[in-house]
Design a protein around this motif. Sequence first.
Motif, PDB file in Angstrom:
ATOM      1  N   ILE A  67       0.955  -1.098  -0.089  1.00 26.55           N
ATOM      2  CA  ILE A  67       0.103   0.111   0.053  1.00 26.55           C
ATOM      3  C   ILE A  67       0.742   1.228  -0.134  1.00 26.55           C
ATOM      4  O   ILE A  67       0.715   2.219  -0.937  1.00 26.55           O
ATOM      5  CB  ILE A  67      -0.985  -0.116   1.332  1.00 26.55           C
ATOM      6  N   ALA A  68       1.823   1.246   0.912  1.00 24.97           N
ATOM      7  CA  ALA A  68       2.748   2.444   0.905  1.00 24.97           C
ATOM      8  C   ALA A  68       3.483   2.777  -0.238  1.00 24.97           C
ATOM      9  O   ALA A  68       3.875   3.814  -0.699  1.00 24.97           O
ATOM     10  CB  ALA A  68       3.777   2.197   2.081  1.00 24.97           C
ATOM     11  N   ASN A  69       3.867   1.828  -1.061  1.00 26.55           N
ATOM     12  CA  ASN A  69       4.826   1.739  -2.253  1.00 26.55           C
ATOM     13  C   ASN A  69       3.884   1.866  -3.494  1.00 26.55           C
ATOM     14  O   ASN A  69       4.446   2.207  -4.830  1.00 26.55           O
ATOM     15  CB  ASN A  69       5.794   0.795  -2.267  1.00 26.55           C
ATOM     16  N   CYS A  70       2.608   1.601  -3.442  1.00 29.74           N
ATOM     17  CA  CYS A  70       1.840   1.305  -4.718  1.00 29.74           C
ATOM     18  C   CYS A  70       1.037   2.436  -5.150  1.00 29.74           C
ATOM     19  O   CYS A  70       1.057   3.003  -6.309  1.00 29.74           O
ATOM     20  CB  CYS A  70       0.812   0.445  -4.586  1.00 29.74           C
ATOM     21  N   ASP A  73       0.007  10.292  -5.121  1.00 27.04           N
ATOM     22  CA  ASP A  73      -0.642  11.449  -5.510  1.00 27.04           C
ATOM     23  C   ASP A  73      -0.700  11.614  -7.243  1.00 27.04           C
ATOM     24  O   ASP A  73      -0.151  10.910  -7.890  1.00 27.04           O
ATOM     25  CB  ASP A  73      -0.288  12.642  -4.939  1.00 27.04           C
ATOM     26  N   ASP A  74      -1.520  12.648  -7.748  1.00 29.70           N
ATOM     27  CA  ASP A  74      -1.414  12.531  -9.220  1.00 29.70           C
ATOM     28  C   ASP A  74      -0.244  13.206  -9.828  1.00 29.70           C
ATOM     29  O   ASP A  74      -0.019  13.090 -11.045  1.00 29.70           O
ATOM     30  CB  ASP A  74      -2.827  13.581  -9.583  1.00 29.70           C
ATOM     31  N   ASP A  75       0.749  13.662  -9.036  1.00 30.79           N
ATOM     32  CA  ASP A  75       2.001  14.251  -9.637  1.00 30.79           C
ATOM     33  C   ASP A  75       3.074  13.076  -9.418  1.00 30.79           C
ATOM     34  O   ASP A  75       4.182  13.306  -9.921  1.00 30.79           O
ATOM     35  CB  ASP A  75       2.359  15.317  -8.948  1.00 30.79           C
ATOM     36  N   GLY A  76       2.325  11.822  -9.093  1.00 23.37           N
ATOM     37  CA  GLY A  76       3.576  10.819  -9.061  1.00 23.37           C
ATOM     38  C   GLY A  76       4.529  10.724  -7.489  1.00 23.37           C
ATOM     39  O   GLY A  76       5.452   9.862  -7.611  1.00 23.37           O
ATOM     40  N   ASN A  77       4.145  11.732  -6.676  1.00 22.84           N
ATOM     41  CA  ASN A  77       4.907  11.725  -5.542  1.00 22.84           C
ATOM     42  C   ASN A  77       3.979  10.784  -4.322  1.00 22.84           C
ATOM     43  O   ASN A  77       2.969  10.757  -4.346  1.00 22.84           O
ATOM     44  CB  ASN A  77       4.735  13.085  -4.710  1.00 22.84           C
ATOM     45  N   TYR A  78       4.990  10.024  -3.508  1.00 20.86           N
ATOM     46  CA  TYR A  78       4.220   9.227  -2.640  1.00 20.86           C
ATOM     47  C   TYR A  78       3.941  10.172  -1.607  1.00 20.86           C
ATOM     48  O   TYR A  78       4.569  10.953  -0.954  1.00 20.86           O
ATOM     49  CB  TYR A  78       5.280   8.219  -2.021  1.00 20.86           C
ATOM     50  N   ALA A  79       2.743   9.980  -0.760  1.00 24.17           N
ATOM     51  CA  ALA A  79       2.167  10.672   0.139  1.00 24.17           C
ATOM     52  C   ALA A  79       3.111  10.708   1.313  1.00 24.17           C
ATOM     53  O   ALA A  79       3.195  11.788   2.032  1.00 24.17           O
ATOM     54  CB  ALA A  79       0.894  10.515   0.525  1.00 24.17           C
ATOM     55  N   TRP A  80       3.784   9.680   1.583  1.00 25.20           N
ATOM     56  CA  TRP A  80       4.644   9.684   2.878  1.00 25.20           C
ATOM     57  C   TRP A  80       5.864  10.134   2.697  1.00 25.20           C
ATOM     58  O   TRP A  80       6.364  10.346   3.585  1.00 25.20           O
ATOM     59  CB  TRP A  80       4.887   8.014   3.356  1.00 25.20           C
TER      60      TRP A  80
END
Length: 82
Positions: A67-70, A73-80
Amino acid sequence: MSSIQREISNIAYNAWNNGKTYTVSELADELRNHGVTPGNGRGLYRQISTTYACAVEEDNQGIADCIANCFTDDDGNYAWKN
């Protein structure tokens, strides 16, 4: 886990193990294709976050990692990473 959280977990597991990632918009489309009505905007981010927390609580770190790596956001940045 709720049914939407279970679906998010399944999508994350299958995508990550096939070398794919999903933006939140793509995840929303995929959930709709699976007959699940996702929240919009922050609601879907919250669903991802609570799904991660449920996986950790269930001692399923493998799914939590998917989940963390899949999902990005819409810009391709991981939320974490923010």
